[in-house]
Design an enzyme around this catalytic site. Structure first.
Site, short mmCIF file in Angstrom:
data_model
loop_
_atom_site.label_atom_id
_atom_site.label_comp_id
_atom_site.label_asym_id
_atom_site.label_seq_id
_atom_site.Cartn_x
_atom_site.Cartn_y
_atom_site.Cartn_z
N SER A 10 71.99 25.58 -14.52
CA SER A 10 72.29 24.42 -15.35
C SER A 10 72.62 24.78 -16.79
CB SER A 10 71.08 23.46 -15.35
OG SER A 10 69.95 24.11 -15.88
N CYS A 11 72.03 25.84 -17.33
CA CYS A 11 72.25 26.08 -18.75
C CYS A 11 72.71 27.46 -19.11
CB CYS A 11 70.99 25.76 -19.55
SG CYS A 11 69.72 27.03 -19.45
N GLY A 12 72.51 28.45 -18.24
CA GLY A 12 72.97 29.78 -18.58
C GLY A 12 72.12 30.41 -19.66
#
Length: 277
Positions: free
Chosen positions: A114-116
């Site tokens: 979802s966010c890296g």
């Protein structure tokens, strides 16, 4: 190799009536990326294009700049207790003489789908690390008509074959300024989809992508803007909102950043000189 989709039992409720049936879901499995045999990062991804994902990730980390920097990319055997190959561990072996930044070797990263790598780099670090500074002024020849830009989300959506079956994938599409779809990758993680695009370009000897437009079917996070800058992509467009840090990076680096791209409507946050009215 793991499959892109998997089937699961589901109880479907429609208008008060229930039915048991199989449902097609997007597959999600971990991928460990090793650099010269040393564990570097783990990301949750949709199996497929794993080698491109790994080298694309290393482009965004400033480790790779061309296909000549890579000696080999292989799956690692013995990743389980019984020694079988899960195809979930990839090792990138650098070519002799390719330097590795110390910060890359010292960091053990867990990358979520979802966010890296949230907040791991400053604006100045990205600006100084990229091997492909974006062209500006008279040296910049990229222009895309605003009407054509508004058509790209529909073109991207029409090419998303796995999304039609699952409804659960992000997509990244690489377009020419004339609107031709050059490449498209789908993945459960939006940053993985971009890494696959960039990795395939590196493998084909196409970096920097100085004449390309990158479209993502999600919001434009700082990380996605970072990946565009590191690959030399001058235009990043997203169907949803950008983050404040993504806008700051676009202004700092000369990236054209477009958000809320939905047909003729869009917000241009930076680099409006590349949009032809």
């Amino acid at each position: 190799m793991g499959r892109v989709t998997e089937r699961r039992r589901v109880i479907r409720v429609r208008n008060g009536a229930t039915a048991i049936r199989p449902d097609t879901l997007v597959a999600e499995e971990p991928l460990e990326i090793r650099l010269n045999g040393k564990p570097l990062a783990i990301t949750m991804r949709t199996p497929g294009d794993d080698f491109a994902l790994a080298v694309g990730f290393l482009v965004s980390e400033g480790v790779l700049g061309s296909a000549a920097d890579v000696r080999a990319v292989t799956y690692c055997e013995g990743a389980t207790e019984d020694g079988s190959n899960t195809y979930n561990v990839v090792n990138v072996q650098l070519a002799p003489g390719v330097a590795v930044p110390d910060i890359t070797l010292e960091r053990n990263v867990y990358t979520t789908s979802s966010c890296g790598l949230c907040g791991k780099a400053s604006l100045d670090a990205v600006r100084t690390a990229t091997r492909f500074p974006l062209r500006r002024g008279a040296d910049d020849t990229v222009r895309i008509p605003v009407e054509l830009l508004g058509e790209l989300p529909d073109r991207l959506r029409a090419a998303q074959k796995v999304f039609d079956r699952t409804g659960g994938l992000h997509a990244a599409g690489l377009f020419s300024p004339q609107g031709e779809l050059l490449d498209l990758r789908e993945d459960v993680g939006r940053h993985n989809a971009v890494d696959k695009i960039v990795g395939r370009a590196l493998q084909a000897g196409l970096l920097p992508l100085a004449g390309a437009v990158l479209l993502v079917s999600s919001r434009a996070s700082f990380e996605l803007a970072q990946k565009a800058v590191m690959a030399g992509i001058p235009v990043l467009a997203a169907v949803s909102a950008p983050s404040s840090l993504a806008v700051d990076l676009a202004l700092e680096s000369g990236l054209t950043l477009v958000g809320f791209l939905r047909g003729p409507d869009m917000n241009i946050y930076a680099g409006e000189e590349r949009i032809a009215w």
